[in-house]
Design a protein around this motif. Structure first.
Motif, short mmCIF file in Angstrom:
data_model
loop_
_atom_site.label_atom_id
_atom_site.label_comp_id
_atom_site.label_asym_id
_atom_site.label_seq_id
_atom_site.Cartn_x
_atom_site.Cartn_y
_atom_site.Cartn_z
N SER A 122 0.72 -1.14 -0.07
CA SER A 122 0.15 -0.13 -0.19
C SER A 122 0.89 1.32 -0.02
CB SER A 122 -0.82 -0.14 1.14
OG SER A 122 -1.66 1.10 1.47
N GLY A 123 0.47 2.23 -0.66
CA GLY A 123 1.06 3.61 -0.74
C GLY A 123 0.05 4.57 -0.91
N GLY A 124 0.44 5.74 -0.71
CA GLY A 124 -0.43 6.93 -0.81
C GLY A 124 0.05 8.14 -0.42
N ALA A 125 -0.88 9.40 -0.49
CA ALA A 125 -0.62 10.78 -0.31
C ALA A 125 -1.68 11.22 0.53
CB ALA A 125 -0.50 11.53 -1.48
N VAL A 126 -1.32 12.38 1.51
CA VAL A 126 -2.27 12.97 2.17
C VAL A 126 -2.11 14.21 2.17
CG1 VAL A 126 -2.21 11.12 4.06
CG2 VAL A 126 -0.60 12.78 4.40
N ALA A 127 -3.03 15.05 2.43
CA ALA A 127 -3.08 16.67 2.48
C ALA A 127 -3.93 17.24 3.59
CB ALA A 127 -3.34 17.22 1.01
N GLY A 128 -3.61 17.80 4.33
CA GLY A 128 -4.61 18.24 5.56
C GLY A 128 -4.51 19.74 5.81
N TRP A 129 -5.35 20.17 6.65
CA TRP A 129 -5.49 21.12 7.16
C TRP A 129 -5.85 21.40 8.74
CZ3 TRP A 129 -10.69 24.46 7.05
CH2 TRP A 129 -10.40 25.60 7.67
N ASN A 130 -4.93 22.11 9.36
CA ASN A 130 -5.28 21.98 11.06
C ASN A 130 -6.28 23.18 11.16
OD1 ASN A 130 -3.14 20.09 11.96
ND2 ASN A 130 -1.73 21.48 11.24
N VAL A 131 -7.49 22.66 11.24
CA VAL A 131 -8.61 23.61 11.47
C VAL A 131 -8.50 24.46 12.81
CG1 VAL A 131 -11.04 23.97 11.47
CG2 VAL A 131 -9.99 22.43 10.01
N LEU A 132 -8.05 23.64 13.67
CA LEU A 132 -7.95 24.22 15.16
C LEU A 132 -6.70 23.40 15.71
CD1 LEU A 132 -11.46 23.59 16.49
CD2 LEU A 132 -10.52 25.81 15.89
N PRO A 133 -6.06 24.22 16.89
CA PRO A 133 -4.67 23.39 17.23
C PRO A 133 -5.04 21.94 17.65
CG PRO A 133 -5.09 25.50 18.33
CD PRO A 133 -6.19 25.33 17.54
N PHE A 134 -6.18 21.59 18.00
CA PHE A 134 -6.34 20.18 18.34
C PHE A 134 -7.20 19.45 17.44
CE2 PHE A 134 -9.37 22.97 20.35
CZ PHE A 134 -10.46 22.43 19.90
N LEU A 135 -7.53 20.11 16.03
CA LEU A 135 -8.42 19.15 15.18
C LEU A 135 -7.92 19.48 13.61
CD1 LEU A 135 -10.93 17.54 14.95
CD2 LEU A 135 -11.89 19.83 14.62
N ALA A 136 -7.70 18.54 12.88
CA ALA A 136 -7.40 18.46 11.59
C ALA A 136 -8.33 18.12 10.91
CB ALA A 136 -6.10 17.87 11.10
N VAL A 137 -8.33 18.46 9.57
CA VAL A 137 -9.37 17.46 8.24
C VAL A 137 -8.24 17.38 7.22
CG1 VAL A 137 -11.04 18.28 6.79
CG2 VAL A 137 -11.45 19.23 8.95
N GLU A 138 -8.51 16.18 7.07
CA GLU A 138 -7.60 15.50 5.88
C GLU A 138 -8.13 14.76 4.77
OE1 GLU A 138 -3.61 13.70 7.60
OE2 GLU A 138 -4.89 11.77 6.91
N VAL A 149 -10.14 6.83 -1.85
CA VAL A 149 -9.89 8.18 -1.38
C VAL A 149 -10.99 8.51 -0.14
CG1 VAL A 149 -9.52 8.91 -3.62
CG2 VAL A 149 -11.67 8.88 -3.08
N SER A 150 -10.41 9.14 0.68
CA SER A 150 -11.42 9.46 1.83
C SER A 150 -11.21 10.87 2.35
CB SER A 150 -11.12 8.44 2.77
OG SER A 150 -9.75 8.47 3.22
N VAL A 151 -12.03 11.37 3.28
CA VAL A 151 -11.74 12.59 3.75
C VAL A 151 -11.96 12.15 5.18
CG1 VAL A 151 -13.01 14.68 4.33
CG2 VAL A 151 -13.06 14.00 1.85
N ASN A 152 -11.14 12.68 6.22
CA ASN A 152 -11.12 12.23 7.62
C ASN A 152 -11.05 13.37 8.65
OD1 ASN A 152 -11.06 9.48 7.01
ND2 ASN A 152 -8.74 10.01 6.27
N VAL A 153 -11.46 13.28 9.74
CA VAL A 153 -11.37 14.20 10.76
C VAL A 153 -10.18 13.39 11.65
CG1 VAL A 153 -12.53 15.32 12.80
CG2 VAL A 153 -13.71 15.11 10.52
N LEU A 154 -9.26 14.36 12.25
CA LEU A 154 -8.14 13.80 13.20
C LEU A 154 -8.33 14.59 14.49
CD1 LEU A 154 -7.14 13.15 10.08
CD2 LEU A 154 -5.02 12.88 11.08
#
Length: 185
Positions: free
Chosen positions: A60-76, A98-103
């Motif tokens: 398996s291999g892949g790529a991610v792109a994310g945004w730190n919406v808040l200091p304790f929460l990211a959307v990826e 492909v997926s959209v995740n909350v971290l």
């Protein structure tokens, strides 16, 4: 005589001002810092490699792109490509997800390590047309180690399965472990 009294008062005033500087301050103490707040840049992108546990799709291999919406929460958002261990007929049945995740994340106090949870939805399709394309969900956990202010090592585990119960089979679920590097903008 007046000069002596004025001089004595001036000396007393300077002594009392000097001793007042040694008294404790009555100002409110500083607010405690929250260890769960990550001090990261707003955006990041990265690549990862790994494999699936107990599955015929071992690479398996892949790529991610994310945004730190808040200091304790990211959307990826992420893209993964899995290759099976064996061919289907004369070709490999590559699986794309492909997926959209909350971290939600927490920084381990006193370390460059942050731990996070993963939850999201996505879509999976295969290169061999005989396999149906399905909506999927994924849940998991991960940890990041800040190498520098710009680069993180990222280790994660995700369980990916069909969103609709009628598409869930013993082979639809994947337990994926990946290691990657993220660059923070």
């Amino acid at each position: 005589m007046q000069k002596t009294i004025v001089s004595a008062l001036a000396i007393l005033a300077s002594i009392s001002a000097a001793s007042a500087a040694d008294l404790p301050s009555k100002a409110a103490p500083a607010a405690p810092s929250l260890p769960m707040m990550a001090s990261e840049s707003s955006y990041y992108a990265g690549v990862n490699l790994g494999g699936n546990v107990d599955s015929a799709r071992v690479y398996s291999g892949g790529a991610v792109a994310g945004w730190n919406v808040l200091p304790f929460l990211a959307v990826e958002g992420d893209y993964d490509l899995s290759r099976p261990d064996a061919k289907v007929g004369t070709q490999y049945n590559y699986q794309n997800t492909v997926s959209v995740n909350v971290l939600p994340k927490v920084v381990v106090p006193g370390t460059p390590i942050s731990v996070y949870g993963i939850g999201g939805i996505g879509y999976r399709w295969n290169s061999v047309s005989t396999v149906t394309n399905i909506a999927v969900f994924d849940v998991g956990v991960g940890a990041k180690y800040a190498l520098t202010s710009a680069f993180d090592l990222d280790l994660r585990y995700r369980r990916i399965d069909a969103l609709d119960s009628k598409n869930r089979t013993s082979t639809s679920a994947e337990d994926r472990v990946t290691a990657g590097v993220n660059y923070k903008f």
